[in-house]
Structures are given as C-alpha cells and as structure tokens.
Design an enzyme around this catalytic site. Sequence first.
Site, PDB file in Angstrom:
ATOM      1  N   GLU A 270      -2.748  11.238   3.076  1.00  0.00           N
ATOM      2  CA  GLU A 270      -3.868  11.045   3.986  1.00  0.00           C
ATOM      3  C   GLU A 270      -3.929  12.264   4.911  1.00  0.00           C
ATOM      4  OE1 GLU A 270      -4.719   6.685   5.356  1.00  0.00           O
ATOM      5  OE2 GLU A 270      -2.536   6.977   5.375  1.00  0.00           O
TER       6      GLU A 270
ATOM      7  N   GLU B 289       0.852  -1.187   0.000  1.00  0.00           N
ATOM      8  CA  GLU B 289       0.000   0.000   0.000  1.00  0.00           C
ATOM      9  C   GLU B 289       0.886   1.235   0.000  1.00  0.00           C
ATOM     10  OE1 GLU B 289      -3.070   0.168   2.996  1.00  0.00           O
ATOM     11  OE2 GLU B 289      -2.977   2.355   3.083  1.00  0.00           O
TER      12      GLU B 289
END
Length: 392
Positions: free
Chosen positions: A275, A270
């Site tokens: 974020e 990932e």
Amino acid sequence: MKNKLLYLFILLALASCSPKEQPVTPTIPTISIDNISAFEGEKTVTFSFRVSLSTASDQTVTVDFATADATAAAGSDYVAKSGKVTFSPKTTEGVVEITVVGDTLKEADETFNVVLSNPTNATLLNNIGAGTIRNDDTYLFIPAEGYTTPETYSGYEKAWQDEFNGTTLDATSWGFDIGGGGWGNNELQYYTNRPENVYLTNGNLVIEAKKEEFSGRSYTSARLLTKGKREFTFGRIDIRAKLPVGKGIWPALWMLGKKIDQTSWPACGEIDIMELVGKDPNKVYGTLHWGTSTATHQSFGTNYLLPTGNFSDKFHVFSLVWEADKMEILMDDISYYKFDKSKIGSSPYPFNEAFFLIFNVAVGGDWPGSPDASTVFPQQMIVDYVRVFKKI
C-alpha cells in the site's frame, strides 16, 4: 541521257546505303506505393494506399499485395489483407484499402506495411508502403527501467501468471468490484470497469484514477480481483508495478481470504503486499489484518522507505513469501517484514486458508485524506506482471 542515267544510279546507291529503321521498344512502367500517416480513431477507419504506374501502358498491368506487421499487429491494430491491384490499359492509378482498428488505448504510434510483389507487364520501383497509425489518445509513457524478478525459483514451480499481453483483460482470471459507497474507508471514487479506468497497453495493466463526475462521485478508478477465479494458499507472489503519487491517492496490491462471504472481514484475513499513501511517494507498507469482528480487529506491519527517488519513477517488485504459519513481505527482494502465527496469540489464524488477489487505486479515504490542489490527475498504477509460484 547518260547524265540522267548516272544521276539515277547515284540515287539508288545512296538509298541502298541508308540505315534501316529500328523497331521502337515500348517503355516498361514502374510501380510504386505511397506511405500513409493518419489517426486511428475510436472506431474503425480505412487507410487508402495509392499505388501508381510511372507511365500508362497499352497492356493490363497487375501486382500482388499483402500486409505485414511492423510495430502494429494484425488482428488487434489492423485487419490483415492480401490481393491484387489491376491497372487497365491507359490507366496509372490504383488503391489498396486496409481497415485500421480504433481504440481508446494510450499507446505510442504504430506502423504496418503493405508489400507489393509479382508484377506483370511492369517492374517494382517502391514495393513497401508504410502505414503509420497515429495515436489520438493521450500517450502514457511507460519506462523500461526498474527492478525485475526471475521467471523461475529453485524449489518452486509456477502456478499462475499474467503478463498482461494482448488488448483485453483475461476474464477467466479477473473480475471487477463496481460502485461507490466509500468501501468502508470513506473513499471518494466510483469504481468502474470502463476502458477509461482500466486497460492493457504494451504488455502492461493500467489502473487509472480520474477526476470526473460519475454516478454522484467526483472521481473514478478501478478495482480488479481474482475472487472465484484464481485463489491461492502458500507459495511466492511477485507483482512488478509502477505506482501513482499525489495527496489522496491510495494504490494497493493486496489479498483477502476466500471465506469473506461466510466469515466477513477481518475474520477472513487480509494481506497487504503493498500500500502507498500518495503524499509519501517514497514509502510503501506491508500489513496483516485479522480478528473475529471489526471490534476485535488487529493488524501488524511496517513500511519500507526508498533511499532515493520515489515509487512512481520506475518499476519495483512487491513480493509475498507465504508458508504455513508464517509469511514474509519483500520489496525488490529486500525482506522488510516477517510475520508468524505466534504474533496473534489465541486469536484464530486465518492465513493458512486460500486467498484471492485485489489490485486497486483508491482516491481519498480515512488514511490518505482527500486530494487537494497539488494532486495531479489522471494518476496510473501500471502493473507489468503478477506471478504466483508453489513449492515443489
């Protein structure tokens, strides 16, 4: 007798000197067209433009008309049309009907024109009628300010891009994850593909998180992905976005390994390009995840803190520079995290494989916590573009 003859002579002389009657020139009428301002609606509506003569004519009067774009575009905002308006003798009123295409997009008011030309038996006084399509959905303000990146880089060629122009998402590039269930993080939203949660407007992609009851959940949002459609290995990825804020809001621009269906997470790898935890609106995170199973899951990363303001004020560009055995995460071309194969030791290194993109806005979850009374809804993540470059 002489007096009578003299009188008759005088009358004849006066008659010969009187002016002759001049023929009356008929009045040539002028043609005008009115403006219209009306709401667009969610379906189609008709704008009826009134076309009028200044005075009635004994002759048939005609005038051509054609639509023309202004800020509204034919095909997406209204239906283009051309033709002729005919006034029968003694009439003064005509009409041009144009179909306006309704939608649920949050956009500014838009205009188009109906242009008159080539009149017969009349002249043009006002030949342009403006049609203002008034938006009846809540307008979403999108600032022009913010950082931007170039369309080309030395040593690279563009492999793919989406500038999010038009009115519908490119189905050859994007799909949706749909549903609730927490998504492994105890998230609270239900992901949909409805226009209420994901839409294009003014050259931008908007993912909108809303507070509403839907399929057993109290919030809705959207999660887009290029899985099976656009997958990448190495290069540079630039994503220009304006981020949402608020406690419990969790936007992300990230990637998962193409092999996720065969090797599962985190073995597939990932890459979190960006974020943000909404209670800290001036801080973004870049993180890498790997491991052979959830029990051996590991992650490395760091954060970038804006010196002033927050990430909802204007656009910023979040980038990944990705090469074999190493990668670098940037914000507005500022490198703030570097990673290479040596950091994972003997664990399998998944980051030399193909990955796909995911854009989403989660609500709640283990990391950001739940929204509270201070959280304002709806919240939007606005993406101006995504561009992928490959090394030449």
